[in-house]
Enzyme design. Sequence first.
Site, PDB file in Angstrom:
ATOM      1  N   ASP A  78      -2.408   1.702 -10.010  1.00 16.13           N
ATOM      2  CA  ASP A  78      -2.857   2.284  -8.746  1.00 16.13           C
ATOM      3  C   ASP A  78      -4.098   3.141  -9.006  1.00 16.13           C
ATOM      4  O   ASP A  78      -4.065   4.048  -9.839  1.00 16.13           O
ATOM      5  CB  ASP A  78      -1.721   3.094  -8.129  1.00 16.13           C
ATOM      6  CG  ASP A  78      -0.617   2.175  -7.617  1.00 16.13           C
ATOM      7  OD1 ASP A  78      -0.942   1.232  -6.892  1.00 16.13           O
ATOM      8  OD2 ASP A  78       0.550   2.394  -7.978  1.00 16.13           O
TER       9      ASP A  78
ATOM     10  N   ASP B  68       0.490  -5.371  -4.217  1.00 18.86           N
ATOM     11  CA  ASP B  68       1.200  -4.177  -3.736  1.00 18.86           C
ATOM     12  C   ASP B  68       0.702  -3.651  -2.392  1.00 18.86           C
ATOM     13  O   ASP B  68       1.052  -2.546  -2.001  1.00 18.86           O
ATOM     14  CB  ASP B  68       1.076  -3.078  -4.816  1.00 18.86           C
ATOM     15  CG  ASP B  68       2.009  -1.913  -4.564  1.00 18.86           C
ATOM     16  OD1 ASP B  68       3.081  -2.135  -3.964  1.00 18.86           O
ATOM     17  OD2 ASP B  68       1.666  -0.781  -4.940  1.00 18.86           O
TER      18      ASP B  68
ATOM     19  N   HIS C 271      -4.936   1.172  -1.805  1.00 26.76           N
ATOM     20  CA  HIS C 271      -3.704   1.130  -1.008  1.00 26.76           C
ATOM     21  C   HIS C 271      -2.775   2.338  -1.157  1.00 26.76           C
ATOM     22  O   HIS C 271      -1.655   2.287  -0.631  1.00 26.76           O
ATOM     23  CB  HIS C 271      -2.954  -0.193  -1.240  1.00 26.76           C
ATOM     24  CG  HIS C 271      -2.415  -0.388  -2.631  1.00 26.76           C
ATOM     25  ND1 HIS C 271      -2.995  -1.230  -3.536  1.00 26.76           N
ATOM     26  CD2 HIS C 271      -1.362   0.155  -3.265  1.00 26.76           C
ATOM     27  CE1 HIS C 271      -2.306  -1.203  -4.665  1.00 26.76           C
ATOM     28  NE2 HIS C 271      -1.311  -0.359  -4.531  1.00 26.76           N
TER      29      HIS C 271
END
Length: 997
Positions: A264, A374, A578
């Site tokens: 991430d 994701d 995201h």
Amino acid sequence: MHDDRDLVEARLKRVLNERIRPALYPESVPMEVAVWHAPDEPVPVAEGLAATPEPIAVGDAWGAPWGTSWFTVTGTVPERWAGRTVEALLDLGFDEDMPGFQCEGLVYLPDGTPVKGLNPRNQWVRVGAPAEGGERVRLHVEAASNPVILDRHPFQPTRLGDKETAGSDPLYRVARMDLAVFDETVWQLVMDLEVLGELMHQLPVDGARRWELLRAVNRALDAVDLQDVNGTAAAARAELTGVLSAPAVPSAHRISAVGHAHIDSAWLWPLRETVRKVARTASNMTALLEDEPDFVFAMSQAQQWAWIKEHRPEVWAKVTKAVASGRFVPAGGMWVESDTNMPGSEAMARQFVHGKRFFIDEFGIDNDEVWLPDTFGFAAGLPQIIKAAGSKRLLTQKISWSQTNTFPHHTFLWEGLDGTRIFTHFPPVDTYNCSMTGGELAHAARNFKDKGVARHSLAPTGWGDGGGGTTREMVAKAARVRDLEGSPAVTWETPADFFAKAEAEYPNPPVWAGELYLELHRATLTSQAKTKQGNRRSEHLLREAELWAATAAVRAGAPYPYAQLDRIWKTVLLHQFHDILPGSSIAWVHREARRTYELVAEELNAVIDTAQRALAGDASGGTLVFNGAPHARGGVPAGGAARPEPGVETTVRDRDGGGHVLDNGLLKVEVDARGLIVSVYDVAADRETVAPGQVAGLLQLHPDFPNKWDAWDVDEFYRNTGTDLTGADEVSLVDGSVRVRRSFGSSSVTQVFTLSGRRLDIDTEVDWHETEKFLKLAFPLDVHADRYASESQYGHVFRATHTNTSWEAAKFEACNHRFVHVEEPGWGVALVNDSTYGHDVTRTAGDAGTTTTVRVSLLRAPRFPDPETDQGVHRFRHALVPGATIGDAVREGYVVNLPERRVPGDAEVAPLVTVDDDAVVVTAVKLADDESGDVIVRFHESRGGRARATLTPGFPVAEVVATDLLERPTGEPRRHDGPVPVTLRPFELVTVRIKRA
Ligand SMILES: [Zn+2]
């Protein structure tokens, strides 16, 4: 035969845990450890290596939250270990259950060469097998003491999520710093027993294979001398060779394992930490590729590659070498794995432009596949954008997280709002962090919905979220299930190789049309309002900056700020990651994002101002209005500048029974003594907008405490209770508008209602100090509608206003861009906004028929991961447009997001390009990224119908050519010296490159 299955299974578990695994390292000696704590933020590698460390002992505490500590570990390989495999075991105080979510390290040699990353499931560093003992070992570890934010008691508010509030108490204790002998035979035995044990548990109890494995395992355990595991491991392995060599059955499911670490780009750590996470994982993976000839690793997000190149050149050198070998593979083609619900049309397109261009420029690799394991749902505009970027395949597994409905396919064609179809795969393993367990592999095979017509699925394999990647254990297990009876057959492959096989075996896959809505994480459309506003503002400022800079370059010869715009685009694209745009990151990330968006706005406003002044002529010559929207307004052409025309006058008067009336001849609006809108009357249509007996502009406050994932989720039960905010502190007339002040809880709100042509503008300023509440702004409309439209990328989607099926009921909170629109034949209403995304639309039945209520989601106040989410002052603009068609909704949506700019000047500016049909919307006017000076124009059909239009460049033209999003020609250049006729399908997107004469 007697059934001793439970007995043998329990024996395997205990002997493996208590005897065999502990024998992996039969001998060890402690190393000397010293540490230097960087005073604040991370330092360059050379500085960390050169620092003078102080001694620290095993058991000592280290690591303030978000600190950086450089460990130096030294030791001598004992003489008696000559010829044996030696590893350093470096345990910084890891919790094995938290890979990627706690402290981590990157190991360096004294000369600065990166060796590999350290994390909870990867604590070893191979020293080698020295022919003689006595070798000195010296390693440096750049250790990051990242706090655990999401722990075993998840979703508890914590102050650890920002360096400014995290305190300085050390979080970790040095656990083990040893040199040790690594017994490879025992390790291989562990791998054999894990694979067979896990497979055994997945097989039917009434099948012979399960019992063959059980007997073989029992024989192997008999062969182990528990007092001499190292001396008997080879004999134990010999008992297993038979069952390990039985080949897979012909119908076995085929799994393409792709080494991966879904990292991430920011989440429970700040952006700067991701720069280091990526370097650690990439170092791990280049090392693993050197050791394992079959292994393939794929890394997505061009931004993460760019970080390695910029910040860790020593890691970049290893990565580029591994890419050249074909086994370290750039995956996908986006700048980051962005959200896809909220990014606007152009931003979604630029994710691909900048992502694909990076891989093409650096490696000559132009990917076909989009890699978004994701992301929280997929907008229906995406297929057309993927195709226009020159890609054709999509991978995600996130829809398996939907709470209500099970998606019917794993491999299918996804059809977007314009009809474009993209070959799509959802890995049935249902995780992007596969670790090659028998349970995961069996789940993939059982779960695969396309059995009988297709056999291949993909498994992203490696620790992700916080990084780490694939381990040698996962590779060892994959090798054993390459061709093993009872197991799916696993092969390491690139995403492209997987897709080629999957497409070839499945020529007519099923089709899913429309958005891929994730029935979870719906509150990510609302949480962290300022991050969302920053994104919306930045997208529209970028539009203006490109438009006016291109116009100034062509008309006035002004320099075009290529590098500056490139950099700002990449910043805005990064923040669409995201967990950033969705509002699900820690406080630190959102604090920095707010500041970054301010700087972006300052820079872009300066670019726009410079360009407009270069165009406006004599500053003493009065005032020009620049119109950056794609439609003419107030007498000013789209993309041009002219003298403003006067607007429509509004008259105001007191209302009978209290309150006020606003009237401009087009609309007559009544606000009652409580400050609520009781009537919005469309004069020309002779029609009321507000549902009978109801009030519009109503603020509604709901409790909002989801069962988990606080910043992400709003659970449907939030609707069961709520308070209408009807008490007013003030209702007054101010400058032709009605101003209403209210207070509630610890918060206050000011709403201003203003008539602007056919729009009723609603400006809302909230000083928000609630916790775990959801604030909605409601508009009950006297419209009977089964469905409503909401804007998405390059078009709009329809959703039901009813809840007939579980699929429709699950969409109780959804995403819009600039508008939602409801209509009866001949008359509709648009609700446009300048920065909100979440909304809900419901039906109300009464004596006067069924009406439709549109509610905008303004603010939430979750306490995890940012305990202060959204506290403070927020400003929103919405506008109600009675009598609006879809075309009006598109136009007014642009208008509220692109306020006109008034600039002193006397030179009217003709648009660089005009289109003679308002259905065709120009989304970008810019100079080509190759700095050729060509003008790039992108436009699309915006209403869902056919369009025949003429595009007229406002400058001398040599030739025109259609291109993809990367501005690469897709057809033959045509000579043109004037208007260009264009014909568009519903929602069709077109990019043209115009060479100037
Ligand atoms: Zn993620």
